[in-house]
Scaffold this motif. Structure first.
Motif, mmCIF file in Angstrom:
data_model
loop_
_atom_site.group_PDB
_atom_site.id
_atom_site.type_symbol
_atom_site.label_atom_id
_atom_site.label_comp_id
_atom_site.label_asym_id
_atom_site.label_seq_id
_atom_site.Cartn_x
_atom_site.Cartn_y
_atom_site.Cartn_z
ATOM 1 N N THR A 2 0.859 -1.191 0.000
ATOM 2 C CA THR A 2 0.000 0.000 0.000
ATOM 3 C C THR A 2 0.889 1.233 0.000
ATOM 4 O O THR A 2 1.717 1.406 0.902
ATOM 5 C CB THR A 2 -0.896 0.009 1.262
ATOM 6 O OG1 THR A 2 -1.637 -1.211 1.298
ATOM 7 C CG2 THR A 2 -1.859 1.185 1.243
ATOM 8 N N LEU A 3 0.728 2.066 -1.031
ATOM 9 C CA LEU A 3 1.474 3.327 -1.065
ATOM 10 C C LEU A 3 0.922 4.200 0.058
ATOM 11 O O LEU A 3 -0.309 4.340 0.201
ATOM 12 C CB LEU A 3 1.283 4.011 -2.433
ATOM 13 C CG LEU A 3 1.746 3.161 -3.627
ATOM 14 C CD1 LEU A 3 1.301 3.795 -4.941
ATOM 15 C CD2 LEU A 3 3.256 2.983 -3.609
ATOM 16 N N THR A 54 -1.606 -1.105 -4.149
ATOM 17 C CA THR A 54 -2.740 -0.198 -4.058
ATOM 18 C C THR A 54 -2.291 1.133 -3.467
ATOM 19 O O THR A 54 -1.143 1.295 -3.059
ATOM 20 C CB THR A 54 -3.893 -0.834 -3.254
ATOM 21 O OG1 THR A 54 -5.082 -0.085 -3.478
ATOM 22 C CG2 THR A 54 -3.588 -0.882 -1.753
ATOM 23 N N GLY A 55 -3.215 2.094 -3.454
ATOM 24 C CA GLY A 55 -2.915 3.410 -2.911
ATOM 25 C C GLY A 55 -3.609 3.607 -1.574
ATOM 26 O O GLY A 55 -3.977 2.646 -0.891
ATOM 27 N N ASN A 110 0.200 10.206 -2.546
ATOM 28 C CA ASN A 110 1.094 9.086 -2.881
ATOM 29 C C ASN A 110 2.031 9.399 -4.048
ATOM 30 O O ASN A 110 2.401 8.506 -4.821
ATOM 31 C CB ASN A 110 0.306 7.801 -3.154
ATOM 32 C CG ASN A 110 -0.427 7.331 -1.917
ATOM 33 O OD1 ASN A 110 0.086 7.442 -0.820
ATOM 34 N ND2 ASN A 110 -1.645 6.845 -2.098
ATOM 35 N N ALA A 111 2.400 10.683 -4.147
ATOM 36 C CA ALA A 111 3.372 11.054 -5.195
ATOM 37 C C ALA A 111 4.599 10.165 -5.061
ATOM 38 O O ALA A 111 5.094 9.904 -3.963
ATOM 39 C CB ALA A 111 3.757 12.527 -5.054
ATOM 40 N N LEU A 112 5.072 9.700 -6.210
ATOM 41 C CA LEU A 112 6.130 8.681 -6.237
ATOM 42 C C LEU A 112 7.498 9.357 -6.238
ATOM 43 O O LEU A 112 8.091 9.590 -7.294
ATOM 44 C CB LEU A 112 5.940 7.791 -7.464
ATOM 45 C CG LEU A 112 4.598 7.039 -7.492
ATOM 46 C CD1 LEU A 112 4.329 6.472 -8.891
ATOM 47 C CD2 LEU A 112 4.563 5.937 -6.442
ATOM 48 N N ALA A 114 -5.999 8.744 -3.558
ATOM 49 C CA ALA A 114 -5.209 8.420 -4.756
ATOM 50 C C ALA A 114 -4.582 7.038 -4.712
ATOM 51 O O ALA A 114 -4.173 6.564 -3.651
ATOM 52 C CB ALA A 114 -4.080 9.449 -4.929
ATOM 53 N N PHE A 115 -4.510 6.436 -5.885
ATOM 54 C CA PHE A 115 -3.561 5.335 -6.098
ATOM 55 C C PHE A 115 -2.184 6.007 -6.058
ATOM 56 O O PHE A 115 -1.403 5.761 -5.149
ATOM 57 C CB PHE A 115 -3.848 4.668 -7.447
ATOM 58 C CG PHE A 115 -2.855 3.599 -7.805
ATOM 59 C CD1 PHE A 115 -2.891 2.374 -7.177
ATOM 60 C CD2 PHE A 115 -1.898 3.815 -8.790
ATOM 61 C CE1 PHE A 115 -1.962 1.374 -7.506
ATOM 62 C CE2 PHE A 115 -0.973 2.836 -9.118
ATOM 63 C CZ PHE A 115 -1.021 1.604 -8.477
ATOM 64 N N ALA A 116 -1.939 6.896 -6.991
ATOM 65 C CA ALA A 116 -0.760 7.769 -6.946
ATOM 66 C C ALA A 116 -0.984 8.893 -7.954
ATOM 67 O O ALA A 116 -1.407 8.639 -9.082
ATOM 68 C CB ALA A 116 0.518 7.016 -7.278
#
Ligand code: CAA
Length: 258
Positions: free
Chosen positions: A19-20, A56-57, A27-29, A61-63
């Motif tokens: 999970t991000l 998953t996020g 959830n910025a990568l 957000a997911f991301a």
């Protein structure tokens, strides 16, 4: 299990769940998140107790993409020398099946991470987009290539040149996602699908993933030969014997190599 700062890692039966966990930044990568995620899934990939992985996020957000704040002041030489985003290539080399469970925003690098997974299950609140054009750049984690292969030139050009977001229904219609479910169910649906996959013969699942991915890399005739070689090779496995014996014996298979 290793503790991470930007992701949560769990295992449910034979399924890994990552999970991000930077919800305040959607959830910025950033680089740290990329490194942690790749380290976690790489460990799962070589763990005989894991047969499939769900990413998953969290929150809205997911991301929402690569971390714009981290990139904003970089120059060309910084990006080039660091080979920014290179780490994601390791994610694409995973051999076990991966599922993106997308709820909310999957934008820029978030959409690209989802597309690096083998299949995407979307919540009905999902929004997919490649809005990099609004930042004066273009997708940098494979979006121009994977989106085009997934949805075709017309839709990819539309999304990448205008930055327009598409909803889950449009994403399913154009083949970007495999299933749409109510947002509240997206992780459980993905875990169930991953559990089904993890219950199959692992060498068969890995070979099947390799064969489908070859469709993106090779021409038809070469891809069909590659598939056939993999098909032949599975006849060296106990699981092929078991799967076919179970069919003829009218019982459920008990695969040894899961
Ligand atoms: N990078 C860094 N921070 C981000 C971010 C990103 N990609 N996306 C959102 N955030 C941060 C916001 O800056 C904000 O932080 P603060 O509270 O500190 O200001 C926080 O997350 C919440 O975001 P918003 O207040 O903007 O939330 P919203 O609901 O009003 O808007 C959104 C949501 C439309 C997704 C908006 O956040 C947005 O447009 N995000 C950027 C999307 C984007 O451009 N993605 C592409 C990034 S570049 C890329 O990914 C390159 C590549 O190909 C790999």
């Amino acid at each position: 299990m290793t503790e991470y700062a930007n992701i949560l890692v769990e295992q449910q039966g034979r399924v890994g769940l990552v999970t991000l966990n930077r919800p305040s930044a959607l959830n910025a990568l950033n680089k740290a998140t990329m490194e942690e995620l790749v380290a976690a899934v790489t460990a799962m990939d070589s763990d005989p107790g894991v047969g499939a992985v769900v990413i998953t996020g969290s929150g809205k957000a997911f991301a929402a993409g690569a971390d714009i704040k981290e990139m904003a002041d970089q120059g060309y030489m910084d990006m080039y020398v660091a080979d920014w985003f290179r780490g994601w290539e390791d994610f694409t080399r995973l051999r076990i099946p991966t599922i993106a469970a997308v709820s909310g925003f999957a934008l820029g690098g978030g959409c690209e991470l989802a597309m690096m997974c083998d299949l995407i299950i979307a919540g009905d609140n999902a929004k997919f987009g490649q809005p990099e054009i609004n930042l004066g750049v273009l997708p940098g984690m494979g979006g121009s290539q994977r989106l085009t292969r997934a949805v075709g030139k017309a839709k990819a050009m539309d999304m990448i040149l205008t930055g327009r977001f598409i909803d889950a229904e449009e994403a399913e219609r154009c083949g970007l996602v495999s299933r749409v479910v109510p947002a509240a169910d997206v992780v459980s649906e993905a875990l169930t699908a991953a559990g089904v996959i993890a219950g199959k013969s692992k060498p068969a699942a890995m070979a099947a993933k390799e064969a489908v991915n070859a469709a993106f890399e090779t021409g038809l005739a070469q891809g069909v030969v590659f598939e056939r070689r993999l098909f032949h090779s599975l006849f060296a496995t106990e699981d092929q014997k078991e799967g076919m014996a179970a069919f003829t014996g009218k019982r459920q298979p008990e695969f040894k190599h899961r």
